[in-house]
Design a protein around this motif. Structure first.
Motif, PDB file in Angstrom:
ATOM      1  N   PRO A  73      25.721   9.425  43.634  1.00  0.00           N
ATOM      2  CA  PRO A  73      27.116   9.200  44.188  1.00  0.00           C
ATOM      3  C   PRO A  73      28.660   9.822  44.277  1.00  0.00           C
ATOM      4  N   ALA A  74      29.097  10.159  42.753  1.00  0.00           N
ATOM      5  CA  ALA A  74      30.498  10.389  42.929  1.00  0.00           C
ATOM      6  C   ALA A  74      30.185  11.626  43.316  1.00  0.00           C
ATOM      7  N   LYS A  75      29.204  12.655  43.727  1.00  0.00           N
ATOM      8  CA  LYS A  75      29.887  14.218  43.765  1.00  0.00           C
ATOM      9  C   LYS A  75      29.090  13.667  44.837  1.00  0.00           C
ATOM     10  N   GLN A  76      28.182  12.851  45.828  1.00  0.00           N
ATOM     11  CA  GLN A  76      27.076  12.298  47.014  1.00  0.00           C
ATOM     12  C   GLN A  76      26.503  13.708  47.304  1.00  0.00           C
ATOM     13  N   ARG A  77      25.322  14.209  46.018  1.00  0.00           N
ATOM     14  CA  ARG A  77      24.255  15.019  45.690  1.00  0.00           C
ATOM     15  C   ARG A  77      23.025  14.636  45.705  1.00  0.00           C
ATOM     16  N   ALA A  78      21.703  14.736  45.736  1.00  0.00           N
ATOM     17  CA  ALA A  78      21.124  14.421  45.617  1.00  0.00           C
ATOM     18  C   ALA A  78      20.118  15.245  45.023  1.00  0.00           C
ATOM     19  N   ILE A  79      19.273  15.343  43.502  1.00  0.00           N
ATOM     20  CA  ILE A  79      18.107  16.475  43.202  1.00  0.00           C
ATOM     21  C   ILE A  79      16.539  15.704  43.810  1.00  0.00           C
ATOM     22  N   ILE A  87      21.572  18.707  46.074  1.00  0.00           N
ATOM     23  CA  ILE A  87      21.912  18.934  47.679  1.00  0.00           C
ATOM     24  C   ILE A  87      22.472  18.083  48.178  1.00  0.00           C
ATOM     25  N   HIS A  88      23.567  18.458  48.685  1.00  0.00           N
ATOM     26  CA  HIS A  88      25.129  17.174  48.768  1.00  0.00           C
ATOM     27  C   HIS A  88      23.249  16.424  49.954  1.00  0.00           C
ATOM     28  N   LEU A  89      23.517  15.014  50.112  1.00  0.00           N
ATOM     29  CA  LEU A  89      23.369  13.933  51.146  1.00  0.00           C
ATOM     30  C   LEU A  89      23.328  14.280  52.805  1.00  0.00           C
ATOM     31  N   SER A  90      24.602  15.365  53.264  1.00  0.00           N
ATOM     32  CA  SER A  90      24.045  15.601  54.830  1.00  0.00           C
ATOM     33  C   SER A  90      23.716  16.524  55.170  1.00  0.00           C
ATOM     34  N   ASN A  91      23.371  16.981  54.258  1.00  0.00           N
ATOM     35  CA  ASN A  91      21.520  17.979  54.416  1.00  0.00           C
ATOM     36  C   ASN A  91      20.225  17.169  53.882  1.00  0.00           C
ATOM     37  N   LEU A  92      20.517  16.349  54.264  1.00  0.00           N
ATOM     38  CA  LEU A  92      18.561  15.168  54.020  1.00  0.00           C
ATOM     39  C   LEU A  92      18.873  14.096  55.000  1.00  0.00           C
TER      40      LEU A  92
END
Length: 106
Positions: free
Chosen positions: A31-37, A66-71
Motif C-alpha cells: 500500500p505504501a508504494k501503491q504496488r502489487a506483486i 507492478i503499479h495498481l493503476s495498471n491492474l
C-alpha cells in the motif's frame, strides 16, 4: 491514502505495460508504494550471490511489483477486466462488487 481496489488473493488482469493482457493471482500488496506483486507477471532477472538457499547463486527470475493503476480485477462471472465499487449488502456489511456485472466479489 484511501482504500485499495485490489487485495491479496484476487485474480487480476494487467491493462498496461510490458505484461499487458496477462493475468495472475495477487501474491502481495504494498500500500505504501501503491504496488502489487502478481504471480507470473512483470518477471525480472535478478543476479544473486551464492548463499544457503541457493549454493550455486546465478540469475533467478522473479516477479517485480507492478503499479495498481495498471491492474484491473477479473470479473468473477464473465472473466473480463472490471472496475470495482463498494456497497452495503443485505446484512449491512460493506462489500466489493463488479461494475460490469453488478455481482458481489468474494
Amino acid at each position: 491514502m484511501g482504500k485499495l481496489h485490489i487485495k491479496k488473493g484476487d485474480i487480476v488482469i494487467v491493462n498496461a505495460g510490458v505484461s499487458k493482457g496477462e493475468e495472475g493471482k495477487v501474491l502481495e500488496v504494498i500500500p505504501a508504494k501503491q504496488r502489487a506483486i502478481v504471480e507470473g507477471v512483470n518477471m525480472v532477472s535478478k543476479h544473486t550471490k551464492p548463499n544457503a538457499a541457493s549454493p550455486q547463486g546465478g540469475i533467478i527470475k522473479k516477479e517485480a511489483p507492478i503499479h495498481l493503476s495498471n491492474l484491473n480485477l477479473k470479473d468473477p462471472s464473465t472473466g473480463v477486466a472490471t472496475r470495482i465499487g463498494r456497497r452495503l449488502n443485505e446484512s449491512g456489511k460493506l462489500v466489493r462488487y463488479s461494475k460490469k456485472s453488478g455481482e458481489e466479489i468474494k
